[in-house]
Write an enzyme that holds these catalytic residues in place. Structure first.
Site, PDB file in Angstrom:
ATOM      1  N   TYR A 108       6.564  -2.313   3.263  1.00 18.66           N
ATOM      2  CA  TYR A 108       5.960  -1.003   2.989  1.00 18.66           C
ATOM      3  C   TYR A 108       6.660  -0.352   1.803  1.00 18.66           C
ATOM      4  O   TYR A 108       7.863  -0.101   1.849  1.00 18.66           O
ATOM      5  CB  TYR A 108       6.097  -0.131   4.248  1.00 18.66           C
ATOM      6  CG  TYR A 108       5.639   1.303   4.129  1.00 18.66           C
ATOM      7  CD1 TYR A 108       4.741   1.723   3.156  1.00 18.66           C
ATOM      8  CD2 TYR A 108       6.091   2.261   5.033  1.00 18.66           C
ATOM      9  CE1 TYR A 108       4.312   3.044   3.082  1.00 18.66           C
ATOM     10  CE2 TYR A 108       5.675   3.585   4.968  1.00 18.66           C
ATOM     11  CZ  TYR A 108       4.791   3.964   3.991  1.00 18.66           C
ATOM     12  OH  TYR A 108       4.385   5.278   3.922  1.00 18.66           O
ATOM     13  N   LYS A 124       2.116  -3.497   1.772  1.00 25.46           N
ATOM     14  CA  LYS A 124       1.415  -2.207   1.762  1.00 25.46           C
ATOM     15  C   LYS A 124       2.006  -1.361   0.642  1.00 25.46           C
ATOM     16  O   LYS A 124       3.206  -1.088   0.628  1.00 25.46           O
ATOM     17  CB  LYS A 124       1.614  -1.493   3.094  1.00 25.46           C
ATOM     18  CG  LYS A 124       1.151  -0.042   3.074  1.00 25.46           C
ATOM     19  CD  LYS A 124       1.662   0.729   4.274  1.00 25.46           C
ATOM     20  CE  LYS A 124       1.317   2.196   4.180  1.00 25.46           C
ATOM     21  NZ  LYS A 124       1.884   2.984   5.294  1.00 25.46           N
TER      22      LYS A 124
END
Length: 306
Positions: A139, A167
């Site tokens: 992330y 992500k």
């Protein structure tokens, strides 16, 4: 484990954690919020992310939220848990505990607070990957967490089999193309910032971790499917309506904004744990107006097979 082994695609709301007015954890309300999202057809769930106020929860509370999410999802859709810790050892421990709790995967942030150098950021992810067999989503959210996970860093992690997904919340969709050019489809790509989701999908993202889909799950999933079905005019019309709401996901007080939306549409409570304080004054007025305007002009959604 190859990224073919995961079935991560579509819209995964970054689920909010529900609290009572005294800031205690409300597991029943959290269960209800998640159950409603599942009923509305979301493709997956992320608990204990930024919107889930990860860093305001104890480990016991995080594990309780994971249990509740698993129960609400009933195995119908994947459930991923965020890992946001100060040290690599803490993150490894959280990954082990999440795996024991039966989660489907983890979304790992760089170590918080410390501004790491690129090789340190890579070492953190590599070390967490060695602590678990779970599939890992890396992330990146440099505006909020200050550490930037660049395509260059990710390319050094291609040998970590269980790091399967990236992500990106940098807002720079060129990153996806740079990463694909460097390592092909080694990583499944997920959009992380609501107000560049269409652009992210256009350049190869297969999923969307969405803040605003907590309050508008059907709109989010419809937007995603229209994009995938290349129904450009329809998706652009929906995106234009959605954009003032999606911008709320890009603010420092995004959690308060999203939870206020949930409260105003009857899906949850606006209570956040300090240091996050309720919106007030001009900010409260501004965000309330954005939400009420959107609700007043809420479009009829085209059929996408939801």
């Amino acid at each position: 484990m190859s990224n073919k082994a995961i079935n991560w695609s579509g819209v995964f709301p970054a689920v909010s954690t529900q609290f009572r007015s005294d800031f205690s954890l409300d597991l029943d309300a959290t269960h209800a919020v998640i159950k409603n999202l599942v009923k509305d057809g979301v493709s997956g769930l992320v608990v204990c992310g930024t919107v889930g106020e990860n860093t305001s929860l104890t480990m016991q509370e995080k594990l309780a939220v994971i249990e509740v999410a698993k129960d609400a999802a009933q195995g119908k859709i994947p459930v991923i848990a965020g890992i946001a810790e100060f040290t690599t050892a803490f993150a490894q421990n959280m990954a082990r505990e999440a795996e024991k709790a039966g989660i489907d995967g983890v979304m790992v942030m760089p170590a918080l607070v410390y501004s790491s150098k690129p090789h340190e950021t890579a070492a953190h992810f590599r070390s967490v990957a060695t602590a678990t067999d779970l599939p890992i989503m890396v992330y990146n959210n440099p505006p909020i967490y200050k550490n930037d996970v660049t395509p260059d860093i990710l390319t050094t992690l291609v040998d970590c089999d269980n790091i399967v997904c990236f992500k990106d919340s940098s807002g720079d969709t060129r990153r996806f193309i740079d990463l694909r050019n460097a390592v092909g489809d080694r990583f499944v790509l997920f959009a992380g910032l609501d107000d560049v989701v269409l652009e992210s999908l256009a350049v190869g993202a297969e999923g969307w971790i969405s803040g605003m889909s907590n309050a508008f799950p059907r709109e989010g999933e419809t937007l995603f499917r229209l994009a995938k079905q290349k129904r450009f005019e329809e998706v652009l019309a929906l995106y234009s309506w959605f954009m003032p709401l999606l911008h709320l996901d890009a603010r420092p007080d995004l959690v308060q904004c999203i939870k206020l939306c949930e409260e105003l549409v009857g899906r949850g409570s606006a209570v956040t744990r300090p240091p996050r304080l309720a919106l007030q004054g001009e900010a409260l007025q501004e965000v309330t107006t954005i939400i009420k305007t959107a609700l007043a002009n809420r479009p009829t959604l085209p059929d996408v097979g939801l």
